[in-house]
Design an enzyme around this catalytic site. Sequence first.
Site, short mmCIF file in Angstrom:
data_model
loop_
_atom_site.label_atom_id
_atom_site.label_comp_id
_atom_site.label_asym_id
_atom_site.label_seq_id
_atom_site.Cartn_x
_atom_site.Cartn_y
_atom_site.Cartn_z
CG ASP A 213 -0.19 -30.03 -4.98
OD1 ASP A 213 -1.42 -29.85 -5.12
OD2 ASP A 213 0.34 -31.14 -4.91
CE LYS A 214 2.50 -22.00 0.76
NZ LYS A 214 2.24 -21.85 2.21
#
Length: 302
Positions: A142-143
Amino acid sequence: MSNKKSNYRKDAKSISVEVKEADELLAFLLKVMSNRSRNSVKSILARGQVTVDDHIEKQFNYNLKPGQRVTILKNKAAVKQDVLIGMKILYEDEHIIVINKEAGLLSIATESEKQQTALHQLMKYVKREDPDNRIFVVHRLDKDTSGVMMFAKSEQVKRKLQDNWNQTVKERIYVALVEGKVSKREGYITSWLRETKTHLMYSSQTPNDGLFAKTRYRVIQGNNEFSLLEVSLETGRKNQIRVHMQDLGHPVVGDKKYGSKKRNAIGRLGLHARTLTFLHPVTNKQISFKADIPASFLNKSK
């Protein structure tokens, strides 16, 4: 501002400054880069060329605290082409690249961001050697999750890794900074994970009602406010750790999507991919890579 070695470091690629007093990020940068215009400094921030401790930060009004370290990567046009923003290469051969990704950097492109991603930067990196070279996504982070991530250099290697992922990957260990004091020193969480139409994952205890997920954890250290956990994935489902920490009653710090109610004490999501151990797709030798636990995780859980 003092230029003593203890709080100011400079090299060919970056400037690193220790925060001495509370300030907003943009105001702090304007002081550090007093020779630049306000618009120029804002552009540097917007391009993701500024990190605070261990994460990329783009918010102008981000509140800095004494003791944090702000690093400014110099203008991309003025630095060597081998500078990769928001990541560090841990290992590379003719088949794979393994990186340590910082929180705040996208793994792949989205509708709103096409270039400031790990994939895009690595693609440019390998094409400098040969325009026909390419990079392929094997798995994603995930970012707002940092840590170890692997890419393939060919479609064949990508397919081999993905098709045999459960047999190839021997160990995936994360660290999670969670809210509250986890009383049980170690344990595991199991459930069946399902996804809503709005892409929110949730747990079900009804057998076969979704994809089975199992997460093991142990407490590394903690206090009354925060606990630092080592988390091992026995299955790799979307948002598995985040959902299971919510199930445990101790959501990941900064994870408003999955139960966090407190103010974010570290300015990022408290999740980091610490260790990835796998069989090399060509040599079949077992190799392992680690990314240090972020300092903010350790400091908050002392």
